[in-house]
Design a protein around this motif. Structure first.
Motif, PDB file in Angstrom:
ATOM      1  N   PHE A 141      35.084  37.781  57.118  1.00  0.00           N
ATOM      2  CA  PHE A 141      36.130  38.083  56.143  1.00  0.00           C
ATOM      3  C   PHE A 141      35.882  37.388  54.811  1.00  0.00           C
ATOM      4  O   PHE A 141      36.125  37.965  53.749  1.00  0.00           O
ATOM      5  CB  PHE A 141      37.499  37.704  56.713  1.00  0.00           C
ATOM      6  CG  PHE A 141      38.632  38.297  55.937  1.00  0.00           C
ATOM      7  CD1 PHE A 141      38.935  39.646  56.046  1.00  0.00           C
ATOM      8  CD2 PHE A 141      39.395  37.516  55.086  1.00  0.00           C
ATOM      9  CE1 PHE A 141      39.972  40.215  55.323  1.00  0.00           C
ATOM     10  CE2 PHE A 141      40.448  38.070  54.358  1.00  0.00           C
ATOM     11  CZ  PHE A 141      40.730  39.422  54.479  1.00  0.00           C
ATOM     12  N   GLU A 142      35.380  36.158  54.841  1.00  0.00           N
ATOM     13  CA  GLU A 142      35.115  35.422  53.604  1.00  0.00           C
ATOM     14  C   GLU A 142      34.033  36.118  52.783  1.00  0.00           C
ATOM     15  O   GLU A 142      34.162  36.270  51.568  1.00  0.00           O
ATOM     16  CB  GLU A 142      34.688  33.976  53.916  1.00  0.00           C
ATOM     17  CG  GLU A 142      35.805  33.117  54.485  1.00  0.00           C
ATOM     18  CD  GLU A 142      36.078  33.385  55.970  1.00  0.00           C
ATOM     19  OE1 GLU A 142      35.195  33.906  56.679  1.00  0.00           O
ATOM     20  OE2 GLU A 142      37.198  33.083  56.407  1.00  0.00           O
ATOM     21  N   GLU A 143      32.969  36.567  53.436  1.00  0.00           N
ATOM     22  CA  GLU A 143      31.901  37.293  52.741  1.00  0.00           C
ATOM     23  C   GLU A 143      32.425  38.618  52.196  1.00  0.00           C
ATOM     24  O   GLU A 143      32.062  39.038  51.088  1.00  0.00           O
ATOM     25  CB  GLU A 143      30.723  37.540  53.678  1.00  0.00           C
ATOM     26  CG  GLU A 143      29.550  38.233  53.021  1.00  0.00           C
ATOM     27  CD  GLU A 143      28.401  38.478  53.973  1.00  0.00           C
ATOM     28  OE1 GLU A 143      27.731  39.512  53.824  1.00  0.00           O
ATOM     29  OE2 GLU A 143      28.165  37.641  54.877  1.00  0.00           O
ATOM     30  N   LEU A 144      33.279  39.262  52.962  1.00  0.00           N
ATOM     31  CA  LEU A 144      33.873  40.526  52.512  1.00  0.00           C
ATOM     32  C   LEU A 144      34.639  40.321  51.210  1.00  0.00           C
ATOM     33  O   LEU A 144      34.509  41.108  50.276  1.00  0.00           O
ATOM     34  CB  LEU A 144      34.808  41.094  53.583  1.00  0.00           C
ATOM     35  CG  LEU A 144      35.579  42.345  53.175  1.00  0.00           C
ATOM     36  CD1 LEU A 144      34.642  43.539  53.028  1.00  0.00           C
ATOM     37  CD2 LEU A 144      36.668  42.648  54.181  1.00  0.00           C
ATOM     38  N   LEU A 145      35.435  39.256  51.122  1.00  0.00           N
ATOM     39  CA  LEU A 145      36.213  39.008  49.910  1.00  0.00           C
ATOM     40  C   LEU A 145      35.316  38.765  48.697  1.00  0.00           C
ATOM     41  O   LEU A 145      35.572  39.285  47.610  1.00  0.00           O
ATOM     42  CB  LEU A 145      37.161  37.828  50.114  1.00  0.00           C
ATOM     43  CG  LEU A 145      38.323  38.075  51.067  1.00  0.00           C
ATOM     44  CD1 LEU A 145      39.180  36.811  51.191  1.00  0.00           C
ATOM     45  CD2 LEU A 145      39.175  39.245  50.608  1.00  0.00           C
ATOM     46  N   VAL A 146      34.256  37.987  48.876  1.00  0.00           N
ATOM     47  CA  VAL A 146      33.312  37.743  47.776  1.00  0.00           C
ATOM     48  C   VAL A 146      32.696  39.061  47.321  1.00  0.00           C
ATOM     49  O   VAL A 146      32.655  39.372  46.127  1.00  0.00           O
ATOM     50  CB  VAL A 146      32.212  36.744  48.202  1.00  0.00           C
ATOM     51  CG1 VAL A 146      31.102  36.677  47.165  1.00  0.00           C
ATOM     52  CG2 VAL A 146      32.808  35.366  48.437  1.00  0.00           C
ATOM     53  N   ASN A 147      32.234  39.854  48.275  1.00  0.00           N
ATOM     54  CA  ASN A 147      31.625  41.144  47.955  1.00  0.00           C
ATOM     55  C   ASN A 147      32.633  42.097  47.319  1.00  0.00           C
ATOM     56  O   ASN A 147      32.282  42.892  46.449  1.00  0.00           O
ATOM     57  CB  ASN A 147      31.014  41.776  49.206  1.00  0.00           C
ATOM     58  CG  ASN A 147      29.842  40.991  49.736  1.00  0.00           C
ATOM     59  OD1 ASN A 147      29.279  40.139  49.054  1.00  0.00           O
ATOM     60  ND2 ASN A 147      29.470  41.261  50.972  1.00  0.00           N
ATOM     61  N   LEU A 148      33.877  42.011  47.748  1.00  0.00           N
ATOM     62  CA  LEU A 148      34.917  42.888  47.220  1.00  0.00           C
ATOM     63  C   LEU A 148      35.181  42.605  45.747  1.00  0.00           C
ATOM     64  O   LEU A 148      35.303  43.528  44.941  1.00  0.00           O
ATOM     65  CB  LEU A 148      36.188  42.727  48.051  1.00  0.00           C
ATOM     66  CG  LEU A 148      37.275  43.757  47.879  1.00  0.00           C
ATOM     67  CD1 LEU A 148      36.753  45.172  48.126  1.00  0.00           C
ATOM     68  CD2 LEU A 148      38.420  43.462  48.821  1.00  0.00           C
ATOM     69  N   TYR A 149      35.269  41.328  45.381  1.00  0.00           N
ATOM     70  CA  TYR A 149      35.462  40.987  43.970  1.00  0.00           C
ATOM     71  C   TYR A 149      34.313  41.533  43.125  1.00  0.00           C
ATOM     72  O   TYR A 149      34.529  42.096  42.050  1.00  0.00           O
ATOM     73  CB  TYR A 149      35.568  39.469  43.783  1.00  0.00           C
ATOM     74  CG  TYR A 149      36.936  38.921  44.112  1.00  0.00           C
ATOM     75  CD1 TYR A 149      38.014  39.124  43.253  1.00  0.00           C
ATOM     76  CD2 TYR A 149      37.158  38.189  45.274  1.00  0.00           C
ATOM     77  CE1 TYR A 149      39.274  38.626  43.545  1.00  0.00           C
ATOM     78  CE2 TYR A 149      38.413  37.689  45.577  1.00  0.00           C
ATOM     79  CZ  TYR A 149      39.463  37.901  44.712  1.00  0.00           C
ATOM     80  OH  TYR A 149      40.705  37.414  45.006  1.00  0.00           O
ATOM     81  N   GLU A 150      33.084  41.388  43.608  1.00  0.00           N
ATOM     82  CA  GLU A 150      31.918  41.894  42.877  1.00  0.00           C
ATOM     83  C   GLU A 150      31.950  43.417  42.779  1.00  0.00           C
ATOM     84  O   GLU A 150      31.642  43.986  41.731  1.00  0.00           O
ATOM     85  CB  GLU A 150      30.632  41.438  43.547  1.00  0.00           C
ATOM     86  CG  GLU A 150      30.380  39.954  43.424  1.00  0.00           C
ATOM     87  CD  GLU A 150      29.148  39.497  44.183  1.00  0.00           C
ATOM     88  OE1 GLU A 150      28.430  40.347  44.763  1.00  0.00           O
ATOM     89  OE2 GLU A 150      28.896  38.280  44.194  1.00  0.00           O
ATOM     90  N   ALA A 151      32.323  44.086  43.858  1.00  0.00           N
ATOM     91  CA  ALA A 151      32.368  45.548  43.867  1.00  0.00           C
ATOM     92  C   ALA A 151      33.422  46.073  42.889  1.00  0.00           C
ATOM     93  O   ALA A 151      33.167  47.016  42.134  1.00  0.00           O
ATOM     94  CB  ALA A 151      32.659  46.057  45.277  1.00  0.00           C
ATOM     95  N   ILE A 152      34.590  45.454  42.898  1.00  0.00           N
ATOM     96  CA  ILE A 152      35.657  45.889  41.984  1.00  0.00           C
ATOM     97  C   ILE A 152      35.230  45.674  40.543  1.00  0.00           C
ATOM     98  O   ILE A 152      35.394  46.562  39.699  1.00  0.00           O
ATOM     99  CB  ILE A 152      36.981  45.153  42.295  1.00  0.00           C
ATOM    100  CG1 ILE A 152      37.521  45.613  43.650  1.00  0.00           C
ATOM    101  CG2 ILE A 152      37.999  45.377  41.177  1.00  0.00           C
ATOM    102  CD1 ILE A 152      38.673  44.786  44.175  1.00  0.00           C
ATOM    103  N   GLU A 153      34.662  44.517  40.253  1.00  0.00           N
ATOM    104  CA  GLU A 153      34.196  44.239  38.893  1.00  0.00           C
ATOM    105  C   GLU A 153      33.153  45.269  38.462  1.00  0.00           C
ATOM    106  O   GLU A 153      33.204  45.804  37.362  1.00  0.00           O
ATOM    107  CB  GLU A 153      33.609  42.832  38.825  1.00  0.00           C
ATOM    108  CG  GLU A 153      33.158  42.452  37.432  1.00  0.00           C
ATOM    109  CD  GLU A 153      32.624  41.031  37.363  1.00  0.00           C
ATOM    110  OE1 GLU A 153      32.280  40.609  36.252  1.00  0.00           O
ATOM    111  OE2 GLU A 153      32.532  40.349  38.401  1.00  0.00           O
TER     112      GLU A 153
END
Length: 56
Positions: A32-44
């Motif tokens: 889940f922690e990796e998902l959140l990091v990747n999610l911020y990058e994807a949204i940006e």
């Protein structure tokens, strides 16, 4: 800015998430922690592409 995300458990392990307000914006992570990091990058990345397209 607040965005709704939908998180799914991947069948092969880990998680994947999508952002319904941004078509095509999705990512995955081993935990889940990796998902959140990747999610911020994807949204940006998705928002910067849309901004560039609308300005041109």
């Amino acid at each position: 800015m607040k965005l709704k995300i939908v998180v799914h458990q991947a069948e092969e392990g880990g998680f994947w998430a999508e952002v319904p307000a941004i078509p095509g914006c999705a990512t995955q992570g081993e935990n889940f922690e990796e998902l959140l990091v990747n999610l911020y990058e994807a949204i940006e990345g998705c928002l910067s592409v849309e901004l560039e397209v609308s300005v041109v």
